[in-house]
Design an enzyme around this catalytic site. Sequence first.
Site, PDB file in Angstrom:
ATOM      1  N   ASP A 211      10.121 -32.525   0.165  1.00  0.00           N
ATOM      2  CA  ASP A 211      10.514 -31.238  -0.407  1.00  0.00           C
ATOM      3  C   ASP A 211      10.428 -31.188  -1.924  1.00  0.00           C
ATOM      4  O   ASP A 211      10.466 -30.112  -2.510  1.00  0.00           O
ATOM      5  CB  ASP A 211      11.953 -30.895  -0.007  1.00  0.00           C
ATOM      6  CG  ASP A 211      12.980 -31.816  -0.669  1.00  0.00           C
ATOM      7  OD1 ASP A 211      12.649 -33.001  -0.893  1.00  0.00           O
ATOM      8  OD2 ASP A 211      14.105 -31.354  -0.951  1.00  0.00           O
TER       9      ASP A 211
ATOM     10  N   ASP B  78      11.021 -38.216   3.772  1.00  0.00           N
ATOM     11  CA  ASP B  78      11.747 -38.501   2.539  1.00  0.00           C
ATOM     12  C   ASP B  78      13.216 -38.202   2.820  1.00  0.00           C
ATOM     13  O   ASP B  78      13.532 -37.151   3.387  1.00  0.00           O
ATOM     14  CB  ASP B  78      11.229 -37.623   1.406  1.00  0.00           C
ATOM     15  CG  ASP B  78      11.996 -37.854   0.119  1.00  0.00           C
ATOM     16  OD1 ASP B  78      11.952 -38.986  -0.380  1.00  0.00           O
ATOM     17  OD2 ASP B  78      12.628 -36.903  -0.356  1.00  0.00           O
TER      18      ASP B  78
ATOM     19  N   ASP C 239       7.299 -35.568  -4.253  1.00  0.00           N
ATOM     20  CA  ASP C 239       6.740 -35.783  -2.917  1.00  0.00           C
ATOM     21  C   ASP C 239       5.306 -35.271  -2.812  1.00  0.00           C
ATOM     22  O   ASP C 239       4.604 -35.590  -1.845  1.00  0.00           O
ATOM     23  CB  ASP C 239       7.586 -35.061  -1.849  1.00  0.00           C
ATOM     24  CG  ASP C 239       8.975 -35.646  -1.724  1.00  0.00           C
ATOM     25  OD1 ASP C 239       9.116 -36.868  -1.905  1.00  0.00           O
ATOM     26  OD2 ASP C 239       9.923 -34.887  -1.451  1.00  0.00           O
TER      27      ASP C 239
ATOM     28  N   CYS D  81       0.842  -1.199   0.000  1.00  0.00           N
ATOM     29  CA  CYS D  81       0.000   0.000   0.000  1.00  0.00           C
ATOM     30  C   CYS D  81       0.870   1.239   0.000  1.00  0.00           C
ATOM     31  O   CYS D  81       1.794   1.350   0.788  1.00  0.00           O
ATOM     32  CB  CYS D  81      -0.905   0.020   1.229  1.00  0.00           C
ATOM     33  SG  CYS D  81      -1.846  -1.482   1.462  1.00  0.00           S
TER      34      CYS D  81
END
Length: 796
Positions: free
Chosen positions: A666, A469, A670, A77
């Site tokens: 990640d 993972d 996945d 803004c």
Amino acid sequence: MKTVNIRVGDIFTGLDHLAVEKHLRHRPGVAAAAMNPGGDSVSVTYDESQTSVDAIEAAVEECGFHCRGQALPRHLCAPSHADHRTHAAGVPQDTRAEHREVPGAPAARHARAGEHDMHDDMGHAGGDMQAMVRDMRRRFFVALVFATPVFLYSPMGTMSEGLTPPFGIDRNLFLFVMASGAIIYPGWPFYVAAVRALRNGVLNMAVLVLLSVGTGYLFSVGVTFFFEGEQFFEAAAVLLVFILLGHWLEMRARAGASEAIRKLMDLSPPMATVQRGGEEREVHTAEVLVGDIVVVRPGSKIPVDGEIVDGATEIDESMLTGESMPVSKKAGHAVIGATINKTGMIRYQATKVGVDTALAQIVKLVQEAQNSKAPAQLLADRASQWLVLAAIVIGLATFAVWFWWIGQTFLFATTLMITVFVIACPDALGLATPMAVMVGTGLGAMNGILFKNAGALEDATKLDVVVFDKTGTLTMGQPKVVEVVPAPSLGADDVLAAAAATEQGSEHPLAAAILERADGLKLEPVADFTNIEGQGARATIAGRSVLIGNRKLMDGNGVALGELSAHGERLQGTGRTVVHVAQDGRIVGLIAIADAPRPTAAAAVAKLRERGVKVAMLTGDNAGTAKRIAGELGIDMVLADVLPGQKSEKVRELQAQGLRVGMVGDGVNDAPALTQADVGFAIGAGTDVAMESADVVLMRSDPYDVVGAIALSRATLRKMHQNLWWATGYNLIAFPLAAGVFYPVLLSPEVAALAMSGSSALVAINALLLKRTRLEGIGQAKVVAAQGDLRPLPAT
């Protein structure tokens, strides 16, 4: 479908949000609307082909609330000219003040005419929660000043004997004037909120205040001017004083709950220095364009996201990730808006501006999470409506039983009816869950843990197993030098210097790992560099022939490994890549390279198991290698030989065993598993697809934050349960006590008002205590990282 967050003013009671949600859900094109009564924004999901943001904002005004435009960080803004002058003068400015739009830039919608006061009907000023708190305090003191003489001169007061009104004014007329001053102006917001709620088909606490105070005041006015009887001016005035006191304290607590989101919205600097036309110019942050070269000097905040093109520095990213240690940055590295440049001057190219910046996305994510509803909240919202109706019915029944059946006086029966009206506390029930959600998600955001919705916050407490993972989650996802074995009489630096000198200028991942480890060592210039396909490289350094590569390269050039042969076999046996270094036909050392573990991986696994949560590792490695890696980290559940497309199947198999599964990943591959899991955790350094698919985003890319997320969700759920039990138990005991069931033990309306307001304040304060609760993994991951296990892992 698109989601927008709209700021709403005049959320006066804990159930006002229901009116906003109900009205917006009936608008064409609106798919969903959710609001947290502790905040000031509503998250609206809508179809752009059927409605617009302007239409949604107009709908907020239609249902009697004050629309204050989109809820966006201050850097989206542009301030008015007055704000520019204020900034230039060094005067702090209200970051939630009115703003003008910047052409072509996303900006908060211009406030409608007449918004210099919060909402004319409500009679507040400013429009935000802090302004409402100040206004409520002012109304409380006004009511107290006028109610004091009402109490002193009232026929019901113990001190009225011997006191006569000044100037010979009739006592009832004097009490009418004083009571009007104590009731009309101080209680006006309650009356407006009650009428607005009834108009929107919602019942809230303001309706009960209007019934209780209004009944006493209007009956007393009738006694004063129209018919004989005993007036209630003292009861009504003192009752409202206690209601205002409790509501003031409740609003202060509600304002404290939204502190985290306000801090996030104020993080970005209002101005930025950019290079345009060959000179530096200071512009508002909202006016920075993609491709602009932004100049940031030491000590200044970075205005928007980008990539460094010139200079090196240390960046403090703690305000966004919670990580206290500054991060080294140089040309080619990405920088995030709202972080602080600590040391050197940098020039960077803006890559993301406006609503695309990381800060804007985080603010949007946190707002939507706070506005989302936990399953328990949906039931509490419905119960609070029935509670108001029950209070009205029980109050009227109390009057009927005591006056017509038992035969008590009109004054006695009316007093008990008013007590029943005022003691009911629907706000406590309505605030019980959302206040805890608001504080919990805000606390998580300040520590780099972003919950996308209240459901994830609740579901994370129920996890039986967390699946990590391996690559990029438990490990760094990039090769690192994990061990150097020098030949006898040589040092590790000698080996690294020879290897790094040879690899100068190479972009191979293994070369990058060696150069990173050798950072700071003096490197000799290289000559006659020759790349040997599939084996390594040969070069001349300081007149000496250097070979660097695999075992095949050494054997082909007649280099005997000697004592280092056993070390080579040991390193290769654990899955590491072994780089051999030779000078003038003699082996000088071995360099082992592997995907290094994240410093806190082992600690995170140990803490999860300590909390009764099983830990599994998902990897494409063969079973033997995977088990060795898992053993080093303390993981006993291994899912090996898993192809990328099979990850979600493995999660489904665990769920089929009756386990509630959390998945941490990640990468793009996945994403299906993150979606399939009961709760998906995305590492912040991962791909956008992974973060889009997850329920929780870990900004620090630290596996230990999974511990923090679960600890925070459990603490938040405890607060929800405590608040719900308190709100339910309070109302179950309050009704019979107020109705005179335990006669001669009775409550006065004043005590009932204090109990009602205190109940709402207690729920809010109890939620705020979450900020002071010491939670494992919240604000402590950096300590664990410093003490973490730095053992290397085999590369995939």
